[in-house]
Design an enzyme around this catalytic site. Structure first.
Site, mmCIF file in Angstrom:
data_model
loop_
_atom_site.group_PDB
_atom_site.id
_atom_site.type_symbol
_atom_site.label_atom_id
_atom_site.label_comp_id
_atom_site.label_asym_id
_atom_site.label_seq_id
_atom_site.Cartn_x
_atom_site.Cartn_y
_atom_site.Cartn_z
ATOM 1 N N ASP A 189 -1.596 6.462 6.381
ATOM 2 C CA ASP A 189 -2.759 5.756 6.062
ATOM 3 C C ASP A 189 -2.591 4.990 6.891
ATOM 4 O O ASP A 189 -2.277 4.262 7.382
ATOM 5 C CB ASP A 189 -2.126 5.418 4.385
ATOM 6 C CG ASP A 189 -3.308 4.250 3.613
ATOM 7 O OD1 ASP A 189 -4.344 3.843 4.245
ATOM 8 O OD2 ASP A 189 -2.888 3.819 3.200
ATOM 9 N N LYS A 232 -13.282 -0.458 6.406
ATOM 10 C CA LYS A 232 -12.286 -2.355 7.686
ATOM 11 C C LYS A 232 -12.499 -2.205 8.745
ATOM 12 O O LYS A 232 -12.968 -3.109 9.380
ATOM 13 C CB LYS A 232 -10.696 -2.049 7.694
ATOM 14 C CG LYS A 232 -10.262 -1.706 6.433
ATOM 15 C CD LYS A 232 -8.625 -2.060 5.352
ATOM 16 C CE LYS A 232 -8.505 -2.151 4.531
ATOM 17 N NZ LYS A 232 -8.562 -2.955 3.785
ATOM 18 N N TRP A 244 1.096 -1.292 -0.332
ATOM 19 C CA TRP A 244 -0.376 0.041 -0.079
ATOM 20 C C TRP A 244 0.956 1.336 -0.213
ATOM 21 O O TRP A 244 0.626 2.029 -0.411
ATOM 22 C CB TRP A 244 -1.248 0.377 1.615
ATOM 23 C CG TRP A 244 -2.752 -1.038 0.787
ATOM 24 C CD1 TRP A 244 -2.364 -2.508 1.514
ATOM 25 C CD2 TRP A 244 -2.760 -0.737 -0.353
ATOM 26 N NE1 TRP A 244 -3.517 -2.883 1.005
ATOM 27 C CE2 TRP A 244 -3.466 -1.516 -0.628
ATOM 28 C CE3 TRP A 244 -3.389 0.171 -1.044
ATOM 29 C CZ2 TRP A 244 -4.495 -2.084 -1.123
ATOM 30 C CZ3 TRP A 244 -4.162 -0.225 -2.176
ATOM 31 C CH2 TRP A 244 -5.009 -2.016 -2.429
HETATM 32 N N1 PMP Z 1 -3.983 1.075 2.113
HETATM 33 C C1 PMP Z 1 -4.462 0.832 3.281
HETATM 34 C C2 PMP Z 1 -3.228 0.361 4.138
HETATM 35 C C3 PMP Z 1 -5.125 -0.643 2.441
HETATM 36 O O1 PMP Z 1 -5.762 -1.975 2.878
HETATM 37 C C4 PMP Z 1 -6.175 0.049 1.241
HETATM 38 C C5 PMP Z 1 -7.375 -1.395 1.367
HETATM 39 N N2 PMP Z 1 -6.657 -2.463 1.290
HETATM 40 C C6 PMP Z 1 -6.114 0.873 0.350
HETATM 41 C C7 PMP Z 1 -4.981 1.807 1.049
HETATM 42 C C8 PMP Z 1 -7.282 1.434 -0.780
HETATM 43 O O2 PMP Z 1 -8.197 1.814 -0.227
HETATM 44 P P1 PMP Z 1 -9.691 2.036 -1.205
HETATM 45 O O3 PMP Z 1 -9.496 0.444 -1.673
HETATM 46 O O4 PMP Z 1 -10.412 2.206 0.284
HETATM 47 O O5 PMP Z 1 -8.837 2.491 -2.508
#
Ligand code: PMP
Length: 361
Positions: free
Chosen positions: A172, A196, A102
């Site tokens: 994040d 989440k 991520w």
């Molecule tokens: N950052 C992290 C740490 C994530 O786990 C995720 C999604 N699993 C995201 C960003 C991206 O999130 P989204 O699918 O809401 O765009």
């Protein structure tokens, strides 16, 4: 109905009480004879929900008055692409920690907008560890310092926060928000997807210190400009009303159940139940990550062979324990223990794990 035990990494388990509250109100919202998802987002019925969701975030996370709280569509992915557009300006460089999948996506997007300096790269250790928080520094005159508090795919989590002086810290927290106590003042911005630990999919949250918002350039199109969203309290355009209603109900559930302190205690308790199986067993289950940084939310683990991993996932699923397969990019298994996952689910999983290893070890 017998409900599945949901260990998904997201969208993921939502407390049954929250789902039942949605069910009870979906056609007739609080005896108004109309559904909340049918009324204008400018209507008082929705306005109350919107403001309550923001107020609950503020209260539960102790957010100081000089921060704006937003819920916007586009997920954390749009959020991390908007960050450099709004805050990486004037030919400056932004610092990023590359801790895994991520973080890397956020870095790749930022590079399209401006100069990025990687302060730590976990590539060499296969993203199985993190640097000591005290060892990371921001570069001189950095626009901001960005990191990911919990890598959902890799299963590693920062335990202490980096201290980088006056450089604005942006984090994040998609996969561990509301599961640990945080001092919001240490951050200039915290953001993440809501799907989440906060509610159903469809929005991301942002907590942004107001002085940072002054950087958002007028040259951006309106939706991409965080300052415009903050000025309109996240009502510049039609918000994801169903999701924000779900977030409000989820946050009320968090509040009724002891707030962040209790969520944090439960996160430690639930993850320890499983980590104890790894640590006290005969090596049948193996955690591939540095034990100092293992996540309380996403527990990744390996079995002696890929065949046994596939068998484990299949047999667990036959017993109602869903989504234990690891992310395809890393393989193995993963159990996600977000706030909506009760301790009893984890106890059932632990007893299944012990039984499976004794039969297959
Ligand atoms: N950052 C992290 C740490 C994530 O786990 C995720 C999604 N699993 C995201 C960003 C991206 O999130 P989204 O699918 O809401 O765009």
């Amino acid at each position: 109905m017998s409900r599945k035990l949901n260990f998904s990494a997201g969208p993921c388990a939502i407390p049954l009480e929250v789902l039942e509250e949605i069910q009870a109100n979906i056609t007739d919202f609080q005896d108004n004879g109309i559904s909340l998802v049918e009324v204008s987002h400018r209507h008082k019925l929705y306005d109350d929900v919107h403001n309550a969701a923001i107020a609950l975030m503020k209260e539960l996370l102790n957010v100081p008055d000089n921060y704006s709280i937003l819920f916007l569509g586009g997920g954390a992915t749009l959020a991390f692409s908007m960050i450099p557009m709004n805050f990486l300006l004037d030919g400056k460089t932004a610092d990023y920690v590359n801790s895994g999948a991520w973080a890397k996506k956020a870095i790749d997007d930022a590079k399209k907008v401006g100069d990025v300096n990687i302060v730590y790269d976990g590539k060499e250790n296969g993203y199985s560890s993190l640097p000591a928080a005290s060892s990371v520094t921001a570069s001189k005159d950095s626009a901001y310092f960005h990191f990911t508090s919990n890598e959902t795919i890799g299963g590693i989590q920062w335990k202490d926060w980096p201290e980088v002086g006056d450089v604005p810290v942006i984090c994040d927290m998609s996969s561990d928000i509301m599961s640990r106590e945080i001092d919001v003042e240490k951050f200039a911005m915290i953001y993440g997807g809501v799907q989440k630990n906060l509610g159903p999919a469809g929005a991301a949250f942002m907590i942004i210190r107001n002085d940072l918002l002054e950087r958002s350039p007028d040259s951006l199109t309106a939706y991409l400009n965080y300052r415009i969203h903050a000025e309109k309290t996240a009502l510049y355009n039609t918000p994801p009303v169903f999701t924000i209603w779900g977030v409000k109900l989820f946050l009320e559930w968090v509040k009724r159940n002891g707030g962040v302190a209790e969520m944090s205690r439960l996160a430690d308790k639930k993850s320890k139940l499983i980590y104890d199986v790894f640590d006290s067993g005969d090596g049948f289950y193996r955690s591939p990550v540095d034990s100092s940084f293992r996540s309380t939310m996403n527990l990744v683990f390996r079995l002696p062979s890929e065949e046994l991993e596939a068998k484990f996932v299949k047999e667990a699923s036959a017993e109602g324990m869903m989504f234990l397969k690891g992310h395809k990019s890393v393989g193995g298994c993963r159990a996600s223990l977000y706030n909506g996952v009760p301790v009893s689910y984890v106890e059932t999983l632990v007893s299944f794990m012990k039984d499976f290893s004794s039969k297959n070890g």
